[in-house]
Design an enzyme around this catalytic site. Structure first.
Site, PDB file in Angstrom:
ATOM      1  NE  ARG A   1      -3.477  -0.280   2.545  1.00 39.37           N
ATOM      2  CZ  ARG A   1      -4.493  -0.802   1.875  1.00 39.37           C
ATOM      3  NH1 ARG A   1      -5.084  -0.088   0.929  1.00 39.37           N
ATOM      4  NH2 ARG A   1      -4.923  -2.025   2.131  1.00 39.37           N
TER       5      ARG A   1
ATOM      6  CD  GLU B   1      -3.628  -6.770  -1.377  1.00 41.08           C
ATOM      7  OE1 GLU B   1      -4.294  -5.824  -0.895  1.00 41.08           O
ATOM      8  OE2 GLU B   1      -3.519  -7.872  -0.800  1.00 41.08           O
TER       9      GLU B   1
ATOM     10  CB  THR C   1      -8.070  -1.307  -1.712  1.00 41.62           C
ATOM     11  OG1 THR C   1      -7.043  -1.589  -0.739  1.00 41.62           O
ATOM     12  CG2 THR C   1      -9.079  -0.398  -1.027  1.00 41.62           C
TER      13      THR C   1
ATOM     14  CE  LYS D   1      -7.721  -8.047   3.324  1.00 42.09           C
ATOM     15  NZ  LYS D   1      -7.672  -6.883   2.419  1.00 42.09           N
TER      16      LYS D   1
ATOM     17  N   GLY E   1      -2.248  -6.813  11.381  1.00 41.58           N
ATOM     18  CA  GLY E   1      -1.560  -7.034  12.648  1.00 41.58           C
ATOM     19  C   GLY E   1      -0.684  -8.272  12.690  1.00 41.58           C
TER      20      GLY E   1
ATOM     21  N   GLY F   1       1.013  -6.453   5.601  1.00 41.96           N
ATOM     22  CA  GLY F   1       0.960  -5.046   5.244  1.00 41.96           C
ATOM     23  C   GLY F   1       2.113  -4.249   5.801  1.00 41.96           C
ATOM     24  CB  SER F   2       2.141  -1.353   8.120  1.00 41.46           C
ATOM     25  OG  SER F   2       1.565  -1.971   9.252  1.00 41.46           O
TER      26      SER F   2
END
Length: 209
Positions: free
Chosen positions: A16, A39, A68, A128, A158, A178-179
């Site tokens: 992202r 992704e 998204t 997901k 998380g 993700g992050s």
């Protein structure tokens, strides 16, 4: 198709915020660490350009697509850019059905068994579980008791190298990252370091089950 790319390392990289001029270096770093599913969320800068660049670079060696994805018309746009997987934060039947018609892999976001089975009825290839930090391993275990064993359950949200084991013990097939793997503006060397840490953690977890 999706299961083939998840076989050796069932981790989906979520980039992202990545930009087209960064995507090849970041994609290479992930690929070298063993990631085969990448992704690029559509709320990133020029996401279709990034999808096209990385799809052209990696070809069929990796499954590159969009996250998204909220509307069915976006599925065609992703496919035209070379994307082959559609990921969403929700389970919109029209998006899933458009994905299946286009011959792409579908991994919608679900938070309840009702949503999950509706997504499977619409043709989803994987579920997901989002947001994973709010669901926890106990919920994953309950899901696995009723969801067919060949359906990938992929917690997202998380997830870090330290908590993957408890989710796998509960029945998770793999994860979306993700992050903890990538944040907007992160350089390729840092991504490579994070990717190797996740891949190593997965190998350690997989050896126990």
């Amino acid at each position: 198709m999706l299961n083939d790319y998840l076989k050796d390392l069932p981790l989906i990289a979520i980039l992202r915020g990545v930009k087209p001029d960064e995507i090849e270096a970041v994609g290479d770093a992930l690929f070298e660490a063993g990631f085969r599913v990448i992704e690029i969320p559509l709320n990133s800068p020029e996401p279709l350009a990034s999808i096209e660049k990385l799809s052209n670079k990696l070809g069929e060696a990796a499954l590159v697509g969009a996250g998204t994805v909220l509307q069915p018309e976006q599925v065609g746009q992703v496919a035209d850019a070379g994307g082959r997987i559609i990921v969403s934060p929700n389970a919109k039947a029209s998006v899933i059905e458009a994905t299946v018609r286009a011959g792409l892999a579908s991994a919608p976001g679900v938070a309840t068994p009702t949503e999950g089975f509706a997504a499977l009825d619409a043709g989803a290839h994987a579920l997901k579980l989002f947001p994973a930090e709010a669901m926890g391993p106990k919920v994953v275990k309950a899901w696995r008791a009723v969801v067919p064993p060949d359906v990938p359950l992929m917690p997202v949200g998380g997830i870090n190298p330290d908590n993957m084991g408890e989710f796998v013990a509960a029945g998770a097939t793999g994860f979306g990252l993700g992050s903890a793997l990538y944040k907007a503006g992160m350089d390729a060397d840092t991504v490579a370091e994070n990717a190797r840490a996740f891949a190593s953690a997965w190998q350690h977890v997989a050896a126990q089950f």
